[in-house]
Design a protein around this motif. Sequence first.
Motif, short mmCIF file in Angstrom:
data_model
loop_
_atom_site.label_atom_id
_atom_site.label_comp_id
_atom_site.label_asym_id
_atom_site.label_seq_id
_atom_site.Cartn_x
_atom_site.Cartn_y
_atom_site.Cartn_z
N GLY A 55 -9.03 -0.91 -29.86
CA GLY A 55 -8.53 -1.79 -28.80
C GLY A 55 -7.20 -2.45 -29.03
N LEU A 56 -6.48 -2.10 -30.11
CA LEU A 56 -5.20 -2.75 -30.37
C LEU A 56 -4.20 -2.50 -29.25
N ASN A 57 -4.30 -1.35 -28.59
CA ASN A 57 -3.35 -1.00 -27.54
C ASN A 57 -3.65 -1.67 -26.20
N ASN A 58 -4.79 -2.30 -26.10
CA ASN A 58 -5.17 -2.93 -24.82
C ASN A 58 -4.50 -4.29 -24.69
N VAL A 59 -3.21 -4.26 -24.37
CA VAL A 59 -2.43 -5.50 -24.22
C VAL A 59 -2.23 -5.78 -22.73
N PRO A 60 -1.98 -7.03 -22.38
CA PRO A 60 -1.70 -7.35 -20.96
C PRO A 60 -0.45 -6.63 -20.47
N ASN A 61 -0.46 -6.31 -19.20
CA ASN A 61 0.69 -5.65 -18.57
C ASN A 61 1.03 -4.31 -19.21
N ARG A 62 0.03 -3.61 -19.69
CA ARG A 62 0.26 -2.30 -20.28
C ARG A 62 0.64 -1.30 -19.19
N ASP A 63 1.66 -0.50 -19.47
CA ASP A 63 2.11 0.50 -18.51
C ASP A 63 1.31 1.78 -18.73
N PRO A 64 0.42 2.15 -17.82
CA PRO A 64 -0.41 3.34 -18.03
C PRO A 64 0.36 4.65 -17.96
N SER A 65 1.62 4.60 -17.51
CA SER A 65 2.41 5.84 -17.44
C SER A 65 3.09 6.17 -18.76
N LEU A 66 2.91 5.29 -19.76
CA LEU A 66 3.48 5.54 -21.09
C LEU A 66 2.35 5.61 -22.12
N CYS A 67 2.41 6.59 -22.96
CA CYS A 67 1.45 6.70 -24.07
C CYS A 67 2.20 6.37 -25.35
N GLN A 68 1.94 5.18 -25.88
CA GLN A 68 2.71 4.68 -27.01
C GLN A 68 1.90 3.63 -27.75
N LEU A 69 2.35 3.29 -28.94
CA LEU A 69 1.79 2.15 -29.66
C LEU A 69 2.39 0.89 -29.09
N GLU A 70 1.54 -0.06 -28.70
CA GLU A 70 2.00 -1.22 -27.97
C GLU A 70 2.34 -2.41 -28.86
N ASP A 71 1.84 -2.44 -30.09
CA ASP A 71 2.01 -3.60 -30.97
C ASP A 71 3.06 -3.30 -32.04
N ASP A 72 4.19 -4.01 -31.99
CA ASP A 72 5.27 -3.77 -32.95
C ASP A 72 4.86 -4.11 -34.37
N ASN A 73 4.04 -5.15 -34.54
CA ASN A 73 3.58 -5.50 -35.88
C ASN A 73 2.74 -4.36 -36.49
N TYR A 74 1.94 -3.74 -35.65
CA TYR A 74 1.14 -2.62 -36.14
C TYR A 74 2.02 -1.43 -36.47
N ILE A 75 3.08 -1.21 -35.71
CA ILE A 75 4.01 -0.12 -36.00
C ILE A 75 4.61 -0.29 -37.39
N VAL A 76 5.03 -1.55 -37.71
CA VAL A 76 5.58 -1.82 -39.04
C VAL A 76 4.52 -1.62 -40.11
N TYR A 77 3.33 -2.18 -39.87
CA TYR A 77 2.23 -2.07 -40.85
C TYR A 77 1.86 -0.61 -41.12
N SER A 78 1.67 0.16 -40.07
CA SER A 78 1.25 1.55 -40.25
C SER A 78 2.34 2.39 -40.90
N SER A 79 3.60 2.10 -40.57
CA SER A 79 4.70 2.85 -41.18
C SER A 79 4.78 2.58 -42.68
N ILE A 80 4.58 1.32 -43.06
CA ILE A 80 4.61 0.97 -44.48
C ILE A 80 3.45 1.63 -45.22
N CYS A 81 2.25 1.53 -44.63
CA CYS A 81 1.06 2.10 -45.29
C CYS A 81 1.10 3.62 -45.34
N SER A 82 1.62 4.23 -44.30
CA SER A 82 1.57 5.69 -44.19
C SER A 82 2.75 6.40 -44.83
#
Length: 372
Positions: free
Chosen positions: A161-188
């Motif tokens: 459910g991390l991607n379930n943010v308010p005002n999410r644009d359903p026409s885009l398939c992307q990671l919505e949380d910038d903090n998670y993008i940084v976290y996952s990039s560092i871990c991965s």
Amino acid sequence: MGNGSAPGNGSEPPPPPPGGHNVAALVLGIVLILLIVGGNGLVCLSVCTERALKTTTNYFIVSLAVADLLLALLVLPLFVYSEFQGGVWSLSTVLCDALMTMDVMLCTASIFNLCAISVDRFIAVSVPLNYNRRQIDLRQLILISTTWIFAFAVASPVIFGLNNVPNRDPSLCQLEDDNYIVYSSICSFFIPCPVMLVLYCAMFQGLKRWEEARKAKLRGGIYGGNRKLYHPSPFIEREQAGLEPDECNPYAHSDHPLPGDYVMNNGVQTVSYPHLQYPPPGHSRKRAKINGRERKAMRVLPVVVGAFLFCWTPFFVVHITRALCKSCTIPTQVTSTVTWLGYVNSAVNPIIYTVFNAEFRNFFRKVLHLFC
């Protein structure tokens, strides 16, 4: 395997080409999927069927190939569909979240598998006496299992459910949380890569020392002439070079000769000491040996790691830059290019094995001859 999204993550999607469809992306995607499935499928099949390829390193390579196969079957079809639609996501958000989860997990699994290989090879070189070379053991099973468990742990927030943010644009398939993008990039990527490189450097330094010690031992052996080197045993043989037996025996004229039975056989004096117990020849010292097959496997690994870094470093640099720098403008063409480059890596590894490993090459040639 991209640890991120389809093009358009954090920016407007590229406008659809005339007619609304990107045919070039569709063709490229289909070709890429076929190459990944065919090449990595052959890798898995070869290790499962060829006895010569059943090495511990190759079991890790199979785990890496499985990650690439899953990418081609579960991620790339949806990614190619989105690209074909001009970057617009027209399917459900639940499917998008599943795509993002698999995308992150498989990329993470790939680099964690490479790290696991580096750990396994480091152990093989550093503590060879405790390393099982004949078959995969519990330690290696734990390493492979851990890579997949950790990969899922890194990716799981998206499916939960991390991607379930308010005002999410359903026409885009992307990671919505910038903090998670940084976290996952560092871990991965940004933590495993330096660890992996350090382990490989240490491994090859250890292998270099092992080779030097082996060559020094060979140079130190005494061969030729009338001098022979024997392992300790209940029988000590000495070949005489024009000398009488008594002249070669320092105890022959002593008041306290060493107890033993002397026998002459064709000019060779054999002395047996029944009261002394020696271990059987060859078991007096356990020796570790890194065979030629393992050394060949080790030479392939730096090429695999180098190809991975070449293909994925641009993506992760662009990926984390967009999350950290809100004022930075990165063209969508750049984002799309580095994403495709990352996916191409999944088709590269089987080519590397074919070029640098004769056993893989022979198996691939044999299979291809059946169909050609």
